[in-house]
Design an enzyme around this catalytic site. Sequence first.
Site, mmCIF file in Angstrom:
data_model
loop_
_atom_site.group_PDB
_atom_site.id
_atom_site.type_symbol
_atom_site.label_atom_id
_atom_site.label_comp_id
_atom_site.label_asym_id
_atom_site.label_seq_id
_atom_site.Cartn_x
_atom_site.Cartn_y
_atom_site.Cartn_z
ATOM 1 N N TYR A 98 0.845 -1.192 0.000
ATOM 2 C CA TYR A 98 0.000 0.000 0.000
ATOM 3 C C TYR A 98 0.887 1.252 0.000
ATOM 4 O O TYR A 98 0.723 2.166 -0.797
ATOM 5 C CB TYR A 98 -0.905 -0.039 1.237
ATOM 6 C CG TYR A 98 -1.839 1.144 1.364
ATOM 7 C CD1 TYR A 98 -3.077 1.151 0.733
ATOM 8 C CD2 TYR A 98 -1.482 2.254 2.131
ATOM 9 C CE1 TYR A 98 -3.935 2.235 0.850
ATOM 10 C CE2 TYR A 98 -2.328 3.342 2.251
ATOM 11 C CZ TYR A 98 -3.562 3.320 1.620
ATOM 12 O OH TYR A 98 -4.396 4.405 1.736
ATOM 13 N N GLU B 259 1.378 26.807 34.621
ATOM 14 C CA GLU B 259 2.084 26.506 33.373
ATOM 15 C C GLU B 259 1.136 26.684 32.193
ATOM 16 O O GLU B 259 -0.093 26.626 32.376
ATOM 17 C CB GLU B 259 2.580 25.056 33.405
ATOM 18 C CG GLU B 259 1.453 24.046 33.263
ATOM 19 C CD GLU B 259 1.762 22.681 33.866
ATOM 20 O OE1 GLU B 259 2.019 22.616 35.078
ATOM 21 O OE2 GLU B 259 1.724 21.702 33.116
ATOM 22 N N LYS C 27 -1.314 26.103 29.150
ATOM 23 C CA LYS C 27 -2.186 25.004 28.714
ATOM 24 C C LYS C 27 -2.001 24.881 27.210
ATOM 25 O O LYS C 27 -2.392 25.766 26.449
ATOM 26 C CB LYS C 27 -3.638 25.317 29.064
ATOM 27 C CG LYS C 27 -4.594 24.203 28.681
ATOM 28 C CD LYS C 27 -5.963 24.449 29.288
ATOM 29 C CE LYS C 27 -6.913 23.294 29.068
ATOM 30 N NZ LYS C 27 -7.185 22.996 27.674
ATOM 31 N N ASP D 237 -2.425 23.798 23.446
ATOM 32 C CA ASP D 237 -3.605 23.457 22.651
ATOM 33 C C ASP D 237 -3.246 22.371 21.635
ATOM 34 O O ASP D 237 -2.957 22.642 20.480
ATOM 35 C CB ASP D 237 -4.113 24.721 21.947
ATOM 36 C CG ASP D 237 -5.542 24.555 21.484
ATOM 37 O OD1 ASP D 237 -6.151 23.517 21.813
ATOM 38 O OD2 ASP D 237 -6.046 25.458 20.804
ATOM 39 N N TYR E 239 3.624 16.874 31.120
ATOM 40 C CA TYR E 239 3.140 17.691 32.232
ATOM 41 C C TYR E 239 2.427 16.885 33.321
ATOM 42 O O TYR E 239 1.943 17.452 34.291
ATOM 43 C CB TYR E 239 2.227 18.818 31.752
ATOM 44 C CG TYR E 239 1.079 18.368 30.866
ATOM 45 C CD1 TYR E 239 0.080 17.546 31.349
ATOM 46 C CD2 TYR E 239 1.000 18.795 29.538
ATOM 47 C CE1 TYR E 239 -0.963 17.136 30.544
ATOM 48 C CE2 TYR E 239 -0.044 18.391 28.722
ATOM 49 C CZ TYR E 239 -1.020 17.562 29.235
ATOM 50 O OH TYR E 239 -2.048 17.149 28.444
ATOM 51 N N LYS F 149 -8.653 29.930 31.534
ATOM 52 C CA LYS F 149 -8.686 30.097 30.081
ATOM 53 C C LYS F 149 -8.447 31.551 29.677
ATOM 54 O O LYS F 149 -8.820 32.474 30.389
ATOM 55 C CB LYS F 149 -10.058 29.657 29.530
ATOM 56 C CG LYS F 149 -10.472 28.242 29.878
ATOM 57 C CD LYS F 149 -9.532 27.188 29.331
ATOM 58 C CE LYS F 149 -9.773 26.881 27.880
ATOM 59 N NZ LYS F 149 -10.908 26.055 27.600
ATOM 60 N N CYS G 138 -42.836 21.682 14.835
ATOM 61 C CA CYS G 138 -41.540 21.084 14.553
ATOM 62 C C CYS G 138 -41.246 21.179 13.058
ATOM 63 O O CYS G 138 -42.066 20.760 12.239
ATOM 64 C CB CYS G 138 -41.554 19.620 15.002
ATOM 65 S SG CYS G 138 -40.083 18.720 14.482
ATOM 66 N N CYS H 241 -41.335 17.303 11.651
ATOM 67 C CA CYS H 241 -42.503 16.412 11.611
ATOM 68 C C CYS H 241 -43.800 17.183 11.746
ATOM 69 O O CYS H 241 -44.877 16.604 11.728
ATOM 70 C CB CYS H 241 -42.405 15.341 12.695
ATOM 71 S SG CYS H 241 -42.642 15.993 14.360
ATOM 72 N N CYS I 240 -40.397 19.656 20.410
ATOM 73 C CA CYS I 240 -41.303 18.955 19.508
ATOM 74 C C CYS I 240 -42.022 17.875 20.316
ATOM 75 O O CYS I 240 -41.403 17.147 21.081
ATOM 76 C CB CYS I 240 -40.478 18.330 18.390
ATOM 77 S SG CYS I 240 -41.319 17.003 17.531
ATOM 78 N N CYS J 112 -41.270 11.637 15.225
ATOM 79 C CA CYS J 112 -40.464 12.708 14.618
ATOM 80 C C CYS J 112 -39.146 12.099 14.133
ATOM 81 O O CYS J 112 -38.365 11.576 14.930
ATOM 82 C CB CYS J 112 -40.177 13.799 15.644
ATOM 83 S SG CYS J 112 -39.046 15.053 15.004
HETATM 84 S S1 IVH Z 1 -3.023 18.539 33.304
HETATM 85 C C1 IVH Z 1 -4.830 15.465 35.718
HETATM 86 N N1 IVH Z 1 -1.544 20.311 32.108
HETATM 87 O O1 IVH Z 1 -5.932 20.152 28.659
HETATM 88 C C2 IVH Z 1 -4.601 16.661 34.909
HETATM 89 N N2 IVH Z 1 -3.374 19.419 30.900
HETATM 90 O O2 IVH Z 1 -8.714 20.618 29.251
HETATM 91 C C3 IVH Z 1 -4.534 16.386 33.482
HETATM 92 N N3 IVH Z 1 -3.574 20.240 28.622
HETATM 93 O O3 IVH Z 1 -6.865 16.787 28.747
HETATM 94 C C4 IVH Z 1 -4.286 17.517 32.658
HETATM 95 N N4 IVH Z 1 -1.814 21.558 28.662
HETATM 96 O O4 IVH Z 1 -4.997 17.504 27.103
HETATM 97 C C5 IVH Z 1 -2.603 19.519 31.998
HETATM 98 N N5 IVH Z 1 -0.111 21.856 31.148
HETATM 99 C C6 IVH Z 1 -1.166 21.064 31.060
HETATM 100 C C7 IVH Z 1 -1.931 20.980 29.878
HETATM 101 C C8 IVH Z 1 -3.037 20.146 29.842
HETATM 102 C C9 IVH Z 1 -2.817 21.093 27.923
HETATM 103 C C10 IVH Z 1 -4.775 19.591 28.095
HETATM 104 C C11 IVH Z 1 -4.891 18.114 28.363
HETATM 105 C C12 IVH Z 1 -6.188 17.952 29.107
HETATM 106 C C13 IVH Z 1 -6.921 19.167 28.702
HETATM 107 C C14 IVH Z 1 -8.009 19.528 29.682
#
Ligand code: IVH
Length: 722
Positions: A46, A126, A128, A130, A236, A324, A429, A432, A447, A453
Amino acid sequence: MDHTLPIETLSDEAAKAELATLARVLGDANRAYHTNDAPDLSDADYDRLKARNLALETRFPHLKRADSPSDQVGAPVADGFSKVRHVQRMMSLGNAFDDSDVSDFVGGIRKFLGLGADAPLAFTAEPKIDGLSLSLRYEGGVLVQAATRGDGETGENVTANARTIADIPQTLMGAPDILEVRGEVYMSHDDFTALNTRQEAGGAKPFANPRNAAAGSLRQLDAAITRARPLRFFAYAWGDLSSPLADTQMGAIERLGALGFQINALTARCDTSQAMIAHYRGIEAQRATLGYDIDGVVYKVDDLGYQARLGLRSTTPRWAIAHKFPAELAWTRLDEIDIQVGRTGALSPVARLAPVTVGGVVVSNATLHNEDYIAGLDAQGGQIRGGKDIRVGDWVQVYRAGDVIPKIADVDLSKRPDDAVPFVFPDHCPRCDSAAIREPGDAVRRCTGGMICPAQAVEKLKHFVGRAAFDIEGLGAKQVEQFYHDGWIREPADIFQLETRYGSGLQQLKNRDGWGDKSATNLFQAISDKRRIPLARLIFALGLRHVGEVAAATLARHFGTWGALIGAVDQAAGEPAYAAAEPKARKAALPDSPAWASLTGIDGIGDVLAEALITALQQPAERASVTRLTDQLDIQPAEAPAQSDSPVAGKTVVFTGTLEKMTRAEAKARAEALGAKVSGSVSAKTDLLVAGPGAGSKAKKAADLGVETLDEDGWLQLIGDL
Ligand code: IVH
């Protein structure tokens, strides 16, 4: 056909013929793979043919076909991965949106731990990241398995792909014998831009954002594709461990760094909520120049002893939270308002928008919540957006916060077209034509068509086969729609009749899009395997209003069997006061009777849920449909509580008086984690009273009833915590 001739020697005609053959052969192989038929092509063949196809397209770009196999690599092919059950659940995080949420989080932790305002309590802060989370299992210092988060309990086995990521060590020196390292797979901005340039040059669709690119790249059945994508990994957290990494979160992260993992340089230890918020602002200020996407800051209690005491809720730890960043905003035109009909009949208005980029993602739909929201009113009838309504043709401000569906924040009245008219929410609705009714006090119009439905029926069926419900392999949303459309499946019970009714259905299924002998046989087998179903899954799968996964599990644990649950529902519904009341007045007429209390007395099951349960299961058509289903199932009684070997599993415990070594909330959480039920009052059902100094009437009542009573140390000794 010979696929080895030197490409430079080929004529246009020969290349065209070869590309046609490759499109057919690779297309067949893809279909065979996706429908679980035995692929007739080995992985190596493949890969070879795919590479040949790409080489031909590069040399003869004008001959690239519309159905080129090169364009079909981006699709996630989740069905192809084996499943991995996480030894320790992969958690998500609760959210904080502003500074006061952060102080509440810190305050709540102090309270839970019984720490005064001046007692030291440090956190790590720390970025977060993405991306998508990944769990790496090392045994004896060797990487043996990599799994995605999945639903937190079960993920996908992506070991071969993870091995291609340079940031992920294959071996570790001096690590605990068993070590699960958790972290985030992500793609840098530069790598993302370069990848999209390559994608577009090859005629493939570009990815919407780095996170999608990272997910699409990691979840490739073909590890060679993952290898060619520049993925990175930050560690992390951790899961299963044979010995602790350190005493603190910071220490553990540093240890992971020393073992060879990338750890985020912006991780800091903060002693106060002010310091946490200051660090958050500092990270926010650097956000644009970090070179990778982050969507907030994660705070974690530093002391791992405290983390253990704080423990976990069902999907999030009590000791961490994600702060956030504010949502991203953009203005665009609202072209249309569509009404979607959900599984419980809720009519949900959706805004169709002129596409606009919000935080790097093209948005063309947004939720409008309900009719009040469109009219500019909140649930209490007060004004939102200064009372401005939303009309087709309006300029609206769209925002995205994290992964949630985009929403509309504001309307620009200065740009409202002269002919824009207020939106009239339908009272029938759209699918339906049954009446759509709004109960007093309910924000949502529903509905009333029930299973007649088609929208409700299909959504219910999709929910029924969903991951947390029956999870039938080979029967996903697409197949459910197909079978519903054919009239083969109209209600969940029909799924289990599929083979009998359309058994020679093998014959009928074959030749249809994507179905072959093998996939049909597999489907019937997968359905048959799910006749035996755990009670909690069945309850959740029914898709009753207000009954989510947690409530379903609670009901299952409490009643143990389906018969006991239905018996309690019937008994409560049979209460004369309840039965006599008009449906709309029932909530008010709920009698304070034992039958009713047998439902509402369960921790986590309130009046609203109990009422919804009774209403749904007493409705004759719904009940008949459920019975047709349960008649065909082998319902497994609920499992004993998680730690049935604990001495307090299944016991009802009451705490009273002052506890000195733990707070009341902590005591309750610990007892529940050990499988006990914690109640606020002493009755004949109480098994154990834990009485601290100052215990009063409860201790006396327990003594009168002959209930065993322990002091705090006695309790800790009993559960092995002393
Ligand atoms: S700690 C028990 N630390 O955010 C704690 N999560 O919204 C587990 N994520 O599922 C998560 N940066 O995929 C932690 N510095 C960070 C992170 C982090 C990104 C993500 C992770 C988690 C999601 C939750």
